[in-house]
Design a protein around this motif. Structure first.
Motif, PDB file in Angstrom:
ATOM      1  N   ARG A  58      26.565  -5.462  18.984  1.00  0.00           N
ATOM      2  CA  ARG A  58      27.682  -5.362  18.046  1.00  0.00           C
ATOM      3  C   ARG A  58      27.831  -6.642  17.228  1.00  0.00           C
ATOM      4  O   ARG A  58      28.129  -6.598  16.038  1.00  0.00           O
ATOM      5  CB  ARG A  58      28.976  -5.061  18.801  1.00  0.00           C
ATOM      6  N   GLU A  59      27.636  -7.774  17.881  1.00  0.00           N
ATOM      7  CA  GLU A  59      27.805  -9.065  17.212  1.00  0.00           C
ATOM      8  C   GLU A  59      26.595  -9.448  16.366  1.00  0.00           C
ATOM      9  O   GLU A  59      26.738 -10.241  15.439  1.00  0.00           O
ATOM     10  CB  GLU A  59      28.056 -10.169  18.256  1.00  0.00           C
ATOM     11  N   GLN A  60      25.434  -8.904  16.697  1.00  0.00           N
ATOM     12  CA  GLN A  60      24.216  -9.265  15.987  1.00  0.00           C
ATOM     13  C   GLN A  60      23.492  -7.994  15.525  1.00  0.00           C
ATOM     14  O   GLN A  60      22.530  -7.557  16.143  1.00  0.00           O
ATOM     15  CB  GLN A  60      23.304 -10.087  16.889  1.00  0.00           C
ATOM     16  N   PRO A  61      23.936  -7.393  14.433  1.00  0.00           N
ATOM     17  CA  PRO A  61      23.338  -6.147  13.964  1.00  0.00           C
ATOM     18  C   PRO A  61      21.842  -6.262  13.676  1.00  0.00           C
ATOM     19  O   PRO A  61      21.110  -5.290  13.816  1.00  0.00           O
ATOM     20  CB  PRO A  61      24.117  -5.804  12.700  1.00  0.00           C
ATOM     21  N   LYS A  62      21.386  -7.457  13.309  1.00  0.00           N
ATOM     22  CA  LYS A  62      19.949  -7.621  13.056  1.00  0.00           C
ATOM     23  C   LYS A  62      19.146  -7.442  14.343  1.00  0.00           C
ATOM     24  O   LYS A  62      18.028  -6.931  14.309  1.00  0.00           O
ATOM     25  CB  LYS A  62      19.658  -8.968  12.419  1.00  0.00           C
ATOM     26  N   LEU A  63      19.712  -7.861  15.450  1.00  0.00           N
ATOM     27  CA  LEU A  63      19.056  -7.638  16.743  1.00  0.00           C
ATOM     28  C   LEU A  63      18.946  -6.137  17.012  1.00  0.00           C
ATOM     29  O   LEU A  63      17.894  -5.654  17.431  1.00  0.00           O
ATOM     30  CB  LEU A  63      19.831  -8.330  17.871  1.00  0.00           C
ATOM     31  N   ALA A  64      20.010  -5.406  16.739  1.00  0.00           N
ATOM     32  CA  ALA A  64      19.989  -3.951  16.912  1.00  0.00           C
ATOM     33  C   ALA A  64      18.949  -3.318  15.995  1.00  0.00           C
ATOM     34  O   ALA A  64      18.227  -2.400  16.407  1.00  0.00           O
ATOM     35  CB  ALA A  64      21.372  -3.358  16.634  1.00  0.00           C
ATOM     36  N   GLU A  65      18.844  -3.814  14.771  1.00  0.00           N
ATOM     37  CA  GLU A  65      17.853  -3.284  13.825  1.00  0.00           C
ATOM     38  C   GLU A  65      16.426  -3.497  14.330  1.00  0.00           C
ATOM     39  O   GLU A  65      15.551  -2.679  14.073  1.00  0.00           O
ATOM     40  CB  GLU A  65      18.011  -3.947  12.452  1.00  0.00           C
ATOM     41  N   GLN A  66      16.214  -4.602  15.024  1.00  0.00           N
ATOM     42  CA  GLN A  66      14.873  -4.893  15.538  1.00  0.00           C
ATOM     43  C   GLN A  66      14.577  -4.113  16.816  1.00  0.00           C
ATOM     44  O   GLN A  66      13.461  -3.617  17.005  1.00  0.00           O
ATOM     45  CB  GLN A  66      14.708  -6.382  15.806  1.00  0.00           C
ATOM     46  N   LEU A  67      15.559  -4.018  17.703  1.00  0.00           N
ATOM     47  CA  LEU A  67      15.321  -3.355  18.981  1.00  0.00           C
ATOM     48  C   LEU A  67      15.273  -1.830  18.878  1.00  0.00           C
ATOM     49  O   LEU A  67      14.486  -1.191  19.583  1.00  0.00           O
ATOM     50  CB  LEU A  67      16.413  -3.738  19.988  1.00  0.00           C
ATOM     51  N   ALA A  68      16.105  -1.255  18.028  1.00  0.00           N
ATOM     52  CA  ALA A  68      16.220   0.205  17.967  1.00  0.00           C
ATOM     53  C   ALA A  68      14.880   0.904  17.753  1.00  0.00           C
ATOM     54  O   ALA A  68      14.533   1.812  18.517  1.00  0.00           O
ATOM     55  CB  ALA A  68      17.235   0.618  16.908  1.00  0.00           C
ATOM     56  N   PRO A  69      14.088   0.531  16.751  1.00  0.00           N
ATOM     57  CA  PRO A  69      12.820   1.255  16.575  1.00  0.00           C
ATOM     58  C   PRO A  69      11.846   1.037  17.728  1.00  0.00           C
ATOM     59  O   PRO A  69      11.126   1.953  18.121  1.00  0.00           O
ATOM     60  CB  PRO A  69      12.251   0.701  15.266  1.00  0.00           C
ATOM     61  N   GLN A  70      11.858  -0.165  18.300  1.00  0.00           N
ATOM     62  CA  GLN A  70      10.967  -0.439  19.429  1.00  0.00           C
ATOM     63  C   GLN A  70      11.352   0.408  20.636  1.00  0.00           C
ATOM     64  O   GLN A  70      10.497   0.984  21.324  1.00  0.00           O
ATOM     65  CB  GLN A  70      11.024  -1.915  19.802  1.00  0.00           C
ATOM     66  N   TRP A  71      12.650   0.476  20.921  1.00  0.00           N
ATOM     67  CA  TRP A  71      13.105   1.213  22.098  1.00  0.00           C
ATOM     68  C   TRP A  71      13.040   2.715  21.874  1.00  0.00           C
ATOM     69  O   TRP A  71      12.812   3.465  22.813  1.00  0.00           O
ATOM     70  CB  TRP A  71      14.497   0.761  22.496  1.00  0.00           C
ATOM     71  N   LEU A  72      13.243   3.175  20.632  1.00  0.00           N
ATOM     72  CA  LEU A  72      13.057   4.598  20.346  1.00  0.00           C
ATOM     73  C   LEU A  72      11.595   4.967  20.574  1.00  0.00           C
ATOM     74  O   LEU A  72      11.292   6.001  21.172  1.00  0.00           O
ATOM     75  CB  LEU A  72      13.479   4.948  18.920  1.00  0.00           C
ATOM     76  N   SER A  73      10.698   4.119  20.126  1.00  0.00           N
ATOM     77  CA  SER A  73       9.270   4.366  20.338  1.00  0.00           C
ATOM     78  C   SER A  73       8.956   4.414  21.832  1.00  0.00           C
ATOM     79  O   SER A  73       8.191   5.278  22.288  1.00  0.00           O
ATOM     80  CB  SER A  73       8.450   3.271  19.653  1.00  0.00           C
ATOM     81  N   ALA A  74       9.526   3.521  22.606  1.00  0.00           N
ATOM     82  CA  ALA A  74       9.319   3.542  24.061  1.00  0.00           C
ATOM     83  C   ALA A  74       9.864   4.834  24.661  1.00  0.00           C
ATOM     84  O   ALA A  74       9.232   5.438  25.540  1.00  0.00           O
ATOM     85  CB  ALA A  74       9.990   2.331  24.712  1.00  0.00           C
ATOM     86  N   ALA A  75      11.029   5.285  24.177  1.00  0.00           N
ATOM     87  CA  ALA A  75      11.613   6.543  24.667  1.00  0.00           C
ATOM     88  C   ALA A  75      10.704   7.723  24.340  1.00  0.00           C
ATOM     89  O   ALA A  75      10.498   8.622  25.170  1.00  0.00           O
ATOM     90  CB  ALA A  75      13.003   6.757  24.068  1.00  0.00           C
ATOM     91  N   GLU A  76      10.137   7.714  23.141  1.00  0.00           N
ATOM     92  CA  GLU A  76       9.234   8.797  22.739  1.00  0.00           C
ATOM     93  C   GLU A  76       7.955   8.770  23.568  1.00  0.00           C
ATOM     94  O   GLU A  76       7.454   9.814  23.983  1.00  0.00           O
ATOM     95  CB  GLU A  76       8.917   8.690  21.249  1.00  0.00           C
ATOM     96  N   ARG A  77       7.425   7.565  23.834  1.00  0.00           N
ATOM     97  CA  ARG A  77       6.220   7.458  24.670  1.00  0.00           C
ATOM     98  C   ARG A  77       6.526   7.910  26.091  1.00  0.00           C
ATOM     99  O   ARG A  77       5.703   8.571  26.727  1.00  0.00           O
ATOM    100  CB  ARG A  77       5.671   6.030  24.639  1.00  0.00           C
ATOM    101  N   PHE A  78       7.714   7.570  26.594  1.00  0.00           N
ATOM    102  CA  PHE A  78       8.125   8.020  27.922  1.00  0.00           C
ATOM    103  C   PHE A  78       8.137   9.552  27.970  1.00  0.00           C
ATOM    104  O   PHE A  78       7.577  10.158  28.884  1.00  0.00           O
ATOM    105  CB  PHE A  78       9.517   7.473  28.269  1.00  0.00           C
TER     106      PHE A  78
END
Length: 133
Positions: A58-78
């Motif tokens: 919430r405090e660092q939206p740029k961190l969310a922007e960076q993590l979201a696609p990586q973690w979505l990709s991990a979820a899809e690979r899972f």
């Protein structure tokens, strides 16, 4: 491979099997305890992440922007790995290696911590027949 001589009586064979089972249980007990400790430690880390990361995202939206696609990709690979029943991806990732990121991605999706563009990508993924991210 049966290493018990066939000349032993049934009683002696049963006794020997019992002794082997007892010794095996004694040898395995410390390993089980260590696995339980490691499992508790890993679960403790997961709790820390679920407690701390929402505030950071919430405090660092740029961190969310960076993590979201990586973690979505991990979820899809899972999901893909689980659907095929394979033990590893082509890159050597296991379900266990992907699972924490998948779980955190989905929890944070529900909490609406990901950027809007990322949420739209996840919605398109579901619309194409994928599982909810």
């Amino acid at each position: 491979m049966n290493t018990i001589p066939s000349t032993l009586s049934p009683e002696a064979t049963a006794w020997l099997h019992t002794q082997i089972a007892i010794q095996t249980a004694r040898a395995v007990a410390p390993l089980r305890e260590e696995m339980d400790r490691l499992d508790d430690w890993a679960n403790g880390l997961f709790v820390v992440f679920t407690n701390v990361l929402p505030f950071m995202l919430r405090e660092q939206p740029k961190l969310a922007e960076q993590l979201a696609p990586q973690w979505l990709s991990a979820a899809e690979r899972f999901d893909a790995l689980q659907a095929t029943g394979d033990k590893r991806t082509k890159d050597g990732e296991t379900l266990e290696l992907l699972e924490a990121r998948k779980m955190l991605y989905r929890v944070f999706e529900v909490l609406k911590l990901w950027p809007v563009a990322q949420s739209k990508r996840a919605a398109r993924h579901v619309a194409r027949g994928g599982r909810p991210a």
